[in-house]
Design an enzyme around this catalytic site. Structure first.
Site, short mmCIF file in Angstrom:
data_model
loop_
_atom_site.label_atom_id
_atom_site.label_comp_id
_atom_site.label_asym_id
_atom_site.label_seq_id
_atom_site.Cartn_x
_atom_site.Cartn_y
_atom_site.Cartn_z
N HIS D 128 0.83 -1.21 0.00
CA HIS D 128 0.00 0.00 0.00
C HIS D 128 0.87 1.26 0.00
CE1 HIS D 128 -3.37 -2.63 1.34
NE2 HIS D 128 -2.46 -3.19 2.11
N SER D 249 16.30 19.79 -16.56
CA SER D 249 16.15 21.14 -17.07
C SER D 249 17.47 21.83 -16.86
CB SER D 249 15.04 21.87 -16.31
OG SER D 249 15.44 22.13 -14.99
#
Lengths: 476, 476, 476, 476
Positions: D128, D249
């Protein structure tokens, strides 16, 4: 019969409206009409016999029992099961859609309420699951307010296409009796008649459209669920979920398995699957009625229930999520302020944008290589980096750097329409709240109109029924 | 780059609008703005270099080449690839949606034109692929006019949700430069700004909605295709398809394989598959930009092209279909007039509807058992059947029976709103024609508005660019 | 709990096998093991309390009630709900798959039996829904025997991948107790252990594969349904369906709406939709257990039930279909013998194949233009056509033409492996019947092995439990 | 034509095998056969004219050009485009499937190689998305080795169903010429004839099955991609991806957007969408050939290319992933050793399992409340917790606690079949490596058999062609 239960009120209403019209058009006599309406009004107050083939037969048989064959045998004049099914489906669906619209509006309110409390709670947003830029939690919540806004708009436009009356289309070709379809549509609260009779009995785009609209809702909700699942993972630690929305193990009480959110995530796939089942069943089906239609209706009801329960659960969850707003360390570590630092170089030092990016990029790289973060940034380091990369001499001030070390200052500087600056988000919330109030009023009006039609129909039925109709066997 | 070609004009336009706004907001100098605009205007007239990584880089590099780094390095101030991609997609998509809307409107016109020629061409309609009742071919065509009417409405509402500007949302958090997002939206012909910046860069419901809308169109078309495929089978023999829409074999020249229609039938599945690919990719994706988005765009363009070509093909086909309107034999053989005969018993002889059905049912059964059809029906046979089944004496007249042997008379008797009676269909066609004219005007206005924005943008760009901007390298 | 009912026997069995192994490995004492097994054996004979959270809790609580905490608290040593759920699902699924396999085999038998009765019943087969060539109904039925043969093969291979034991994988990392996974697998009738523990608790490809396999079955059945729907339309009139598989209306007793077949047609879409729901839910789910898994199980059970009921209905339907074998008129009218006529020209007159096609094509065209069919064909007409088209003189004999006017002769001439010639079809049926007998034996062996494991487990449990275990509270 | 290019070699081969058989069966003369084969052998060495309608016409026309009509007109005796298309598709698909199988095997090898280097690299596994238990990275990689093992098995079984020859089925009814279908199948390297002729031309389950099989592969890969995307997020920091598999970037050089993995994640949806398109197109299609088939083939090729490229990319990526194996801090902080601590209480102190869980749960809770982790655990704290919760006095030793503070010790203790203990994982890897070597040999044999058939066919063709065949126009 099981799924038919939800159609029993619509089917009785349809028969009442139809009989009123038949009487008014003098297709059946006033006294026959009165008897039929009495029988139908009786039926409305009791529970249907579920041993019949389906709800349509159950209603007709119950009427026949009360009125006898001579009168009851005329209940079905000028209509067919084909148009009656299509009409009942639309009547049931419009009720469901109103609930869904209200739930979407309610969830928007819940999101706005939470947002108001978190105007200055800074969180780090990610792109590609990599830390990108600081925003506020309020700003994040508004994103979902806006996707749900479009969902609401789609639902309302969808509703408008559902609320047309197929009744009077007969098996496929209308009838040679001089019926008044507009009158029936009006008694049943429809906006208008669905005219072409082949279209009226044979089209199911009102179902495929609804399931697509519901899929769009669930897709948006699944993305919210996914964010919360990831953010509540201790590694992220951005949000904490309340205990009753998670499960745990007796041995690891700190574990908070986000079960409700996982279920919501999976249910987007369920609704998509139901849409596929429906679209693929409809695809290349010959015109008019085919029994394939019967198989798609349960998929529709399942989808509406799934979406409504997801909306309900999330609306309860939203106000109870705790947010960890202390992100300065993460902010510095992840260099999420890099863009803002470059912007300062552009603004204050007139360095071209792409060059500023290059210089800051070099700076970040050198900090990482020396195991430093923005916390360790000094004007000297910055100036040196600019000099080394671009050959330009600049002299930054310490106070310029402060602004990039404090995430809330960065957020405040993003004061642009739709941006995260608290002032702007406040304006945005207020606008959405107004919008949602209007939307709720609109939805209430739709519900009101249906209720009015319902009581108008009952009144008309009672008024016609008292004249002179007699029931042979007034007990059901 | 391949799919990027369709984005090249939008991307150049976005950059022009952005630079105009930057200049107006004094974020960059007038002269820098002028140089950038000159470079962009040059670019608009030439073809993009396809060796770049993508269209966004290609444009920026081409500008840098012309202006040099000092000036060109500022082209990207206050925007990001994330908001630029979302904006360019919406600009390209709205052009495509306008084409689709025009094609749907055109197909509606084509159907109306054919319908006008077939007001009295009787065909037998089926339910469950079993003969049911006579209608006219015009009535049948109107059914498709009406489904396409809803498709058109969905497309227009969809368009309105597409025509919002994400630009200025930056990577996800807008920018700290004082940009004017409304001004850019206006220059680019958008109706408004898509406000919340996380929503603006990270939502793709404008794509999933479009693909669902296109699926609805194709589902409707696939049903038209299926009817025509079955009806053109020699066993049905209801319609005949033109040679250039079918294939044949050298040896069986009478064989007319309805290939185009089979392709259209299959393509509904293609568009559905593309929708599933997209919805499943979007499902439970974390907020903001993820590269998964890149994979769904080709699916969108493929879907739009599929739908547009299907609409074009059917619009060409409709006027060339030949209809076999001589159905009297089939009508009698299939007892398609049975319902009408029962209606006569109800109307003329006051027999309850269900009893009338029973009597006619018994009649049909006895005719079948003696190898007869309705052609062989006499008043005596009918009277006997009523007597035997219900114990009622009636005396039918031969002229009553005539009306049920002539299909056109049955059709004319179905004079109800939305019914097949020629007078009613005529009214319906005329109404749809007016509607379609209005719709076409509305679509043209949308197209017009985009063109005006386009030329407004060009003018504004030229006006700004002439002031004092200089290009270092005016050749691309 | 609802869907959990089908897991209750597997869950009890799993606990029994697990306790036997724990005792054998001396992880728990013999006496504790005996008490636990007594409690579990008791439980097996009673009905589970449905008020518990789920079947796993219900079993553990019922055991705790009987044994007390000291002993019962050890039931869960060295296992976890995660591996128990996966194991129980596989145990329930393998039972279901055996039923599906038997039903497929049964339907193949039913098809073979019908085929044997229709070795010489000629029907016209179509391509693109255009009449193409005569075959026999037996040959047609064999086509479905063969698609179902591949389905059966897929199901068997699928079964083999399901029948692996995840038990012992624990939550995800197995356990530090010295368990013997092979022993548990053997006690539960598994072929082997599903080794890697992350795989064992976190993979659901055994479910997605099953749903894909079921989709393949339903796709094949939907095509059979579609053929029968079209062929039972009076316009085709190839087959007649029994009354209890169709619905009709009181007024049109000749109408036979093929409702069961329409439902089967639609259900292929349902199963496809369920597959999409499952696949999309599984897609990009993090490794190990996520609660999304819980949402896909109901889709699995729904799919298995849908397929099993479709198979049952069709198996009942097949022997009751009436076939209209008198197709000579249609055969001549549709020129379905054209290919055979060309073959005669090639064989008897040494005309190149493509030229023969050209000549026959010209002949057919001229017959159509003069409103004639192959019934009117004479040697002169054929010779003329060959002369006109190819410039070749041939002299055909009347007896050559006879063979193409009698469809059964054409069919008999197609004496090639897999062709429609009765002799060949007889051989093919006999081969398939042998195959199906073998297949049924293989399936029975699988079922037998499970039953043996089941009784072996019970015996082992009883033997262990009688030693010295005591229950504190022997009543449930 | 575009997609037809991949069919050109199969189509030429089919024609060669067919002509060889026609000659052997004396359906055409030896000299005609020789001419046809010469023409086909010429064609094989050249490139096909792409101006023809499709590859089938292109081949026939090219042969006709060389041989003239008299001889070339016989190329198509006893076959049809319908069986030829189905045969060519299967021939092309089997080549593609062999590539996919090799790529899966290759990826398994790559995973095993990495696993061998990480036998003791501990990572924390989650359920989970919450931290659960420590395992090793090698153990994690083996999970994918095993899912791919099942994929490989499915592909091989799928391949076996593809490798059947439809040729000789004709348009749908075989032929009246005495062809030998087995001989053609053998010349083309098929395992056997696909017997029933309606099945042979009209079934496409070999395509839907392949697309489902490919979907299963992609679903597994998407889960691997998702794990790596999450784990490479700095918040998790479990793995680091190489630069050429990520984008960044200019300004945030530390950002590593996992682009390739995002693309692979999305592509599972693409393949699923293609499967839906195909299944929905096939659903309820009438028997035999319909042109809808043509629309599904591009979907098949797209899916195979998608899967093959995903496999290639991941196989390159696997060895280049860096893993952060230093998890002790995280291990203590997340109390991932809680289960192991409870096991110690059960084993060493004979506390019932559920009680041990309770006591450890209480301990963890109290540690959290005092801001401590397992790092701060002392025997006293543990003893106190057991006393407080269960009332039992125990005296733990410090060395017992050591074992739970060192993750590798916990992992080593999980020495169970399929567990993470390095010794067990080593055994498992070695077994999988042997398996994969066998699998590669098997796949190579399949490829070898196809190559042998190919060269056998060429030889047979050359041998027949040299006898006495002459080409009118030996240039293409």
């Amino acid at each position: 019969m099981k799924d038919d239960v939800r159609l029993s009120t619509p089917v009785i209403d349809i028969n009442m409206a139809h009989v009123i019209m038949l009487t008014e058009q003098e297709i059946i006599s006033k006294s026959d009409g009165a008897s039929l309406l009495r029988a139908l009004l009786n039926l409305r107050k009791s529970t249907l016999d579920t041993s019949a083939e389906d709800v349509h037969m159950a209603v007709e048989e119950a009427v026949l029992n009360q009125t006898g064959k001579e009168v009851g045998g005329n209940l079905h004049i000028a209509k067919s099961r084909n148009d009656q099914v299509a009409t009942a489906l639309r009547m049931s669906l419009r009720q469901t859609l109103i609930i869904t619209m209200l739930l979407v509006a309610e969830m928007r309110t819940s999101l706005c309420n939470s947002a108001k409390k978190h105007l200055k709670t800074v969180i780090l947003e990610y792109t590609h699951l990599q830390p990108a830029q600081p925003v506020t939690y309020a700003h994040y919540l508004l994103y979902h307010v806006d996707t749900l806004g479009r969902d609401l708009q789609r639902l309302a436009q969808n509703y408008a296409r559902v609320n047309f009356s197929p009744l009077g289309a007969g098996a496929l070709a209308t009838t040679s009796f001089p019926i008044d379809r507009d009158r029936v549509a009006q008694l049943l609260g429809f906006d208008a008649v669905l005219e072409n009779s082949i279209d009226a009995v044979g089209s199911r785009d009102f179902i495929t459209e609804t399931m697509a609209t519901l899929t769009h809702v669930e897709l948006n909700l699944s993305r919210l669920a996914e964010d919360l699942i990831i953010w509540s993972s201790p590694d992220f630690g951005v949000v904490e979920l309340p205990d009753d929305f998670t499960s745990t193990s007796s041995i690891m009480p700190q574990k908070k398995n986000p079960e409700i959110l996982e279920v919501i995530r999976a249910r987007a796939s369920n609704v998509l699957g139901n849409f596929v089942a429906t679209a693929s069943a409809i695809k290349s089906l010959p015109s008019t009625y085919n029994l394939d239609f019967q198989e798609i209706t349960p998929k529709l009801w399942e989808a509406t229930e799934t979406v409504n329960s997801s909306l309900r659960m999330l609306t309860l969850l939203i106000p109870r999520i705790k947010v960890n707003g202390d992100i300065s360390a993460k902010n510095n570590q992840s260099f999420a302020a890099a863009t803002e630092l470059a912007n300062i170089l552009v603004r204050e030092h007139k360095i071209p944008f792409r060059s500023a990016h290059k210089a800051v990029g070099a700076l970040v790289k050198s900090l990482i290589e020396t195991n430093k973060t923005f916390r360790d940034l000094t004007p000297e380091l910055l100036n040196k980096s600019v000099k080394d990369t671009l050959g330009t001499n600049i002299s930054t001030l310490a106070k310029d750097l402060e602004s990039i070390m404090d995430p809330i200052k960065i957020v405040e500087a993003h004061f642009v329409k739709g941006g995260p600056a608290p002032r702007e988000v406040k304006r945005a919330i207020s606008m959405r709240e107004k919008e949602t109030v209007c939307a709720k009023t609109d939805i209430s009006k739709l519900a009101e109109r249906l209720k009015e039609a319902e009581s108008g129909l009952e009144e008309a039925a009672k008024s016609c029924s008292t004249k002179n109709g007699r029931l042979k066997n007034p007990k059901l």
